[in-house]
Scaffold this motif. Sequence first.
Motif, PDB file in Angstrom:
ATOM      1  N   CYS A  84       0.829  -1.211   0.000  1.00  0.00           N
ATOM      2  CA  CYS A  84       0.000   0.000   0.000  1.00  0.00           C
ATOM      3  C   CYS A  84       0.858   1.253   0.000  1.00  0.00           C
ATOM      4  O   CYS A  84       0.570   2.220  -0.728  1.00  0.00           O
ATOM      5  CB  CYS A  84      -0.930  -0.007   1.207  1.00  0.00           C
ATOM      6  N   ARG A  85       1.914   1.249   0.781  1.00  0.00           N
ATOM      7  CA  ARG A  85       2.785   2.429   0.836  1.00  0.00           C
ATOM      8  C   ARG A  85       3.432   2.687  -0.523  1.00  0.00           C
ATOM      9  O   ARG A  85       3.534   3.832  -0.973  1.00  0.00           O
ATOM     10  CB  ARG A  85       3.841   2.232   1.921  1.00  0.00           C
ATOM     11  N   ARG A  86       3.857   1.611  -1.192  1.00  0.00           N
ATOM     12  CA  ARG A  86       4.468   1.778  -2.516  1.00  0.00           C
ATOM     13  C   ARG A  86       3.469   2.359  -3.512  1.00  0.00           C
ATOM     14  O   ARG A  86       3.849   3.117  -4.413  1.00  0.00           O
ATOM     15  CB  ARG A  86       4.982   0.418  -3.009  1.00  0.00           C
ATOM     16  N   LEU A  87       2.182   2.035  -3.333  1.00  0.00           N
ATOM     17  CA  LEU A  87       1.147   2.527  -4.243  1.00  0.00           C
ATOM     18  C   LEU A  87       0.548   3.861  -3.798  1.00  0.00           C
ATOM     19  O   LEU A  87      -0.367   4.376  -4.440  1.00  0.00           O
ATOM     20  CB  LEU A  87       0.027   1.481  -4.372  1.00  0.00           C
ATOM     21  N   GLY A  88       1.039   4.404  -2.685  1.00  0.00           N
ATOM     22  CA  GLY A  88       0.531   5.683  -2.191  1.00  0.00           C
ATOM     23  C   GLY A  88      -0.816   5.585  -1.512  1.00  0.00           C
ATOM     24  O   GLY A  88      -1.559   6.572  -1.447  1.00  0.00           O
ATOM     25  N   ILE A  89      -1.149   4.419  -0.961  1.00  0.00           N
ATOM     26  CA  ILE A  89      -2.427   4.203  -0.287  1.00  0.00           C
ATOM     27  C   ILE A  89      -2.245   4.388   1.216  1.00  0.00           C
ATOM     28  O   ILE A  89      -1.335   3.807   1.824  1.00  0.00           O
ATOM     29  CB  ILE A  89      -2.972   2.794  -0.587  1.00  0.00           C
ATOM     30  N   HIS A  90      -3.102   5.187   1.835  1.00  0.00           N
ATOM     31  CA  HIS A  90      -3.094   5.419   3.280  1.00  0.00           C
ATOM     32  C   HIS A  90      -3.570   4.146   3.986  1.00  0.00           C
ATOM     33  O   HIS A  90      -4.617   3.588   3.645  1.00  0.00           O
ATOM     34  CB  HIS A  90      -4.023   6.590   3.609  1.00  0.00           C
ATOM     35  N   THR A  91      -2.816   3.668   4.993  1.00  0.00           N
ATOM     36  CA  THR A  91      -3.154   2.410   5.662  1.00  0.00           C
ATOM     37  C   THR A  91      -3.693   2.636   7.067  1.00  0.00           C
ATOM     38  O   THR A  91      -3.190   3.484   7.815  1.00  0.00           O
ATOM     39  CB  THR A  91      -1.938   1.477   5.737  1.00  0.00           C
ATOM     40  N   VAL A  92      -4.702   1.842   7.407  1.00  0.00           N
ATOM     41  CA  VAL A  92      -5.327   1.875   8.730  1.00  0.00           C
ATOM     42  C   VAL A  92      -5.146   0.491   9.348  1.00  0.00           C
ATOM     43  O   VAL A  92      -5.589  -0.513   8.779  1.00  0.00           O
ATOM     44  CB  VAL A  92      -6.823   2.210   8.642  1.00  0.00           C
ATOM     45  N   ARG A 115       3.115   0.202  14.235  1.00  0.00           N
ATOM     46  CA  ARG A 115       4.115   1.247  13.983  1.00  0.00           C
ATOM     47  C   ARG A 115       4.235   1.580  12.497  1.00  0.00           C
ATOM     48  O   ARG A 115       4.521   2.722  12.126  1.00  0.00           O
ATOM     49  CB  ARG A 115       5.473   0.797  14.532  1.00  0.00           C
ATOM     50  N   LEU A 116       4.029   0.575  11.634  1.00  0.00           N
ATOM     51  CA  LEU A 116       4.200   0.796  10.198  1.00  0.00           C
ATOM     52  C   LEU A 116       3.011   1.492   9.552  1.00  0.00           C
ATOM     53  O   LEU A 116       3.167   2.207   8.562  1.00  0.00           O
ATOM     54  CB  LEU A 116       4.438  -0.544   9.491  1.00  0.00           C
ATOM     55  N   ALA A 117       1.815   1.268  10.085  1.00  0.00           N
ATOM     56  CA  ALA A 117       0.612   1.835   9.470  1.00  0.00           C
ATOM     57  C   ALA A 117       0.572   3.349   9.651  1.00  0.00           C
ATOM     58  O   ALA A 117       1.185   3.910  10.569  1.00  0.00           O
ATOM     59  CB  ALA A 117      -0.635   1.199  10.078  1.00  0.00           C
ATOM     60  N   ASP A 118      -0.185   4.014   8.777  1.00  0.00           N
ATOM     61  CA  ASP A 118      -0.337   5.463   8.890  1.00  0.00           C
ATOM     62  C   ASP A 118      -1.179   5.841  10.100  1.00  0.00           C
ATOM     63  O   ASP A 118      -0.998   6.919  10.675  1.00  0.00           O
ATOM     64  CB  ASP A 118      -0.976   6.010   7.611  1.00  0.00           C
ATOM     65  N   GLU A 119      -2.113   4.973  10.473  1.00  0.00           N
ATOM     66  CA  GLU A 119      -2.866   5.160  11.709  1.00  0.00           C
ATOM     67  C   GLU A 119      -3.306   3.792  12.202  1.00  0.00           C
ATOM     68  O   GLU A 119      -3.410   2.837  11.425  1.00  0.00           O
ATOM     69  CB  GLU A 119      -4.085   6.062  11.499  1.00  0.00           C
ATOM     70  N   ALA A 120      -3.544   3.660  13.502  1.00  0.00           N
ATOM     71  CA  ALA A 120      -3.924   2.370  14.075  1.00  0.00           C
ATOM     72  C   ALA A 120      -4.948   2.585  15.183  1.00  0.00           C
ATOM     73  O   ALA A 120      -4.850   3.542  15.952  1.00  0.00           O
ATOM     74  CB  ALA A 120      -2.696   1.653  14.619  1.00  0.00           C
ATOM     75  N   TRP A 121      -5.922   1.662  15.258  1.00  0.00           N
ATOM     76  CA  TRP A 121      -7.043   1.781  16.186  1.00  0.00           C
ATOM     77  C   TRP A 121      -7.153   0.536  17.055  1.00  0.00           C
ATOM     78  O   TRP A 121      -7.030  -0.588  16.556  1.00  0.00           O
ATOM     79  CB  TRP A 121      -8.353   1.946  15.415  1.00  0.00           C
ATOM     80  N   PRO A 122      -7.423   0.713  18.353  1.00  0.00           N
ATOM     81  CA  PRO A 122      -7.620  -0.450  19.236  1.00  0.00           C
ATOM     82  C   PRO A 122      -8.998  -1.082  19.002  1.00  0.00           C
ATOM     83  O   PRO A 122      -9.970  -0.384  18.729  1.00  0.00           O
ATOM     84  CB  PRO A 122      -7.525   0.158  20.634  1.00  0.00           C
ATOM     85  N   ILE A 123      -9.045  -2.404  19.108  1.00  0.00           N
ATOM     86  CA  ILE A 123     -10.328  -3.093  18.882  1.00  0.00           C
ATOM     87  C   ILE A 123     -10.662  -4.107  19.962  1.00  0.00           C
ATOM     88  O   ILE A 123     -11.629  -4.867  19.807  1.00  0.00           O
ATOM     89  CB  ILE A 123     -10.356  -3.794  17.510  1.00  0.00           C
ATOM     90  N   GLY A 124      -9.905  -4.172  21.075  1.00  0.00           N
ATOM     91  CA  GLY A 124     -10.319  -5.080  22.139  1.00  0.00           C
ATOM     92  C   GLY A 124      -9.182  -5.801  22.815  1.00  0.00           C
ATOM     93  O   GLY A 124      -8.008  -5.441  22.681  1.00  0.00           O
TER      94      GLY A 124
END
Length: 670
Positions: A21-29, A43-52
């Motif tokens: 995704c990063r190589r293709l310019g896609i924002h990752t969650v 750490r690698l993702a553009d943003e990260a969310w807790p789910i449990g």
Amino acid sequence: MFERVLIANRGEIACRVIRTCRRLGIHTVAVYSEADRDAQHVRLADEAWPIGGPRPADSYLRGEAILEVARRSGAQAVHPGYGFLSENTAFARACLDAGIAFIGPRPESIEAMGSKAAAKALMEAHGVPLVPGYHGEEQDPGFLVGEARRTGFPLMIKAAAGGGGKGMRIVHGEGEFAAALAAAQREAQSSFGDARVILERYVEHPRHIEFQVFGDTHGQVIHLNERECSAQRRYQKVLEETPSPFLDAPRRAAMGAAAVAAARAVDYVGAGTVEFIVAPDGAFFFMEMNTRLQVEHPVTEMTLGLDLVEWQLRVAAGEPLPLAQEAIRAQGHAIEVRLYAEDPEQNFLPGSGSLQTLRLPAPSPHVRLDGGVVEGDAVSIFYDPMIAKLIVWDTDRPQALQRLREALAGCEIAGPKSNIAFLERLARHPAVVEGRIDTGYLDRHLDEFLAGDGAPDPRVLFAAATAALLHDEGDVLAGVRHDADPYSPWARADAWRIGHPGKRIVALGLGEHRYEIEALGHDGDYRLRYGEAVCEVHGARHDGATLSARFDGEALRYPLHADARRVLLHDAAGARHRFERAAAFAWTAEEAAGGDRVIAPMPGRIVLVKAGAGDAVEAGQELLVMEAMKMELALKAPRAGTIESVSAVQGEFVEADAVLIRFKTEAVAA
């Protein structure tokens, strides 16, 4: 193309999707559980969310929580990776209902292939070869006995709704059938909530060969050649490669056509894998279809020069397949193995804990590493203990196997135990080298792949001791380099004494064994003794990766790494030896008696306490049962004696290395 993609997974596959995704310019969650707060995919993702919580059921299997993150983060698509929700029909359908693209097949395709029985009926209708057997709805035991007779023995009973070896039994004769059927049904009900089974003729000494297929929304379906996965232990793949050393061009074409027919039968879109059983005579039969990306997909990428995750993204965005079937051209040979935190010598017991050392070969056009952890990270008890996938490529199979051996020799893991030495023996075994392995070979010959309990050759001990001596002397010299008189005899680590040379003891631990090597000399020239064996070492030098020296006049070179804690070397046959450094005089009476405590081998929950303070127990007696890594572990007495105290409490969660039971100190006879 999508602008924002959520990855509904963790670890290695999440990191791998993020890279594309990063190589293709896609924002990752990314999403993460409590146990993965500091994980690499977070750490690698553009943003990260807790789910449990840390358990999969409380996090990565919570489809509604993941979709809520997708909505709140503005993700346009969800990539499920493999495992967890990747083949969950309800989750795929929920994504589409929410207006979010599911980067995978249509829910109907997943559903069609989710039941082994239904999938076989569908394949039969489309002319895909099947193993003779029964896959109908009637499940009366009396009826199934008749179908077993018609199918013929030996046969295999399989859970209709499952996989991974659960609910599976091999039956060699009619007299065994009733008991095996009842056991398979119980296990199928427990594992999948569905007791239905299917019957198949058992193919003796089969190979497992799968074909990567890809379809798009424009009606195109192609295959991307095969992967052979015959090296298995208990139905779990150990080594995967492409091309198969067994297939010739006509059979490859026939199997590829059957794989495409299977995908067309379910109107397949995206990446999938059609798996075949292949008999020794070359006859092949449909086994199942995995409606997701496979863990071993990198070997396909290495030989074709493609990025299959990019293909997944483009197809899910409505684009046609980038290449037609005739444009698929493979080059060279690729092999994949997986580095696990597990102990092959203890029935492949999964491990956990901090990766104190994680040394891997440098990536190159010949070596690829896909991982989800780095040195200092912890291998969690809640998930698969894979550390990294090691993939190698070269122009042909012999060269690729040599690349694999070289790459494995460059790996070192300290902290939890690992399967590296097991994989090294696998890569050198004649059955693997000659390409004649079948799916049951490892289980039948497992002892050939394990280290055993034999003592190392004295030459190996002398090489390890030499490296330890050079390391210790180098450390001392580094410490006194800025002293007023670095040439003082007191600034040496050679046990120098006035009037005579000093003797040092190098203590090395290997498994439960301790080896003491006596050493005289310094600076690469030593006289070493172990028992009755004596060796004169001259000109020893260690450059950090190799040790070179003359041993009794014979010049030898060993791939070797040494530090204050351990020595890792490979002998002339390529066998790995990993010695722990030990204190020279730490062999106490308590240790000689067999140990005075029982400790937790990994984090886990105490299931059963079977002994109390004051109890007299025998060596090997089961004292505790703990649950860890989805397994129950029996903890046994290290020696005969009397228990002084028990700190373990039933139902309690304990950390690794926690002392659970202490023994009374007892005098050791002189």
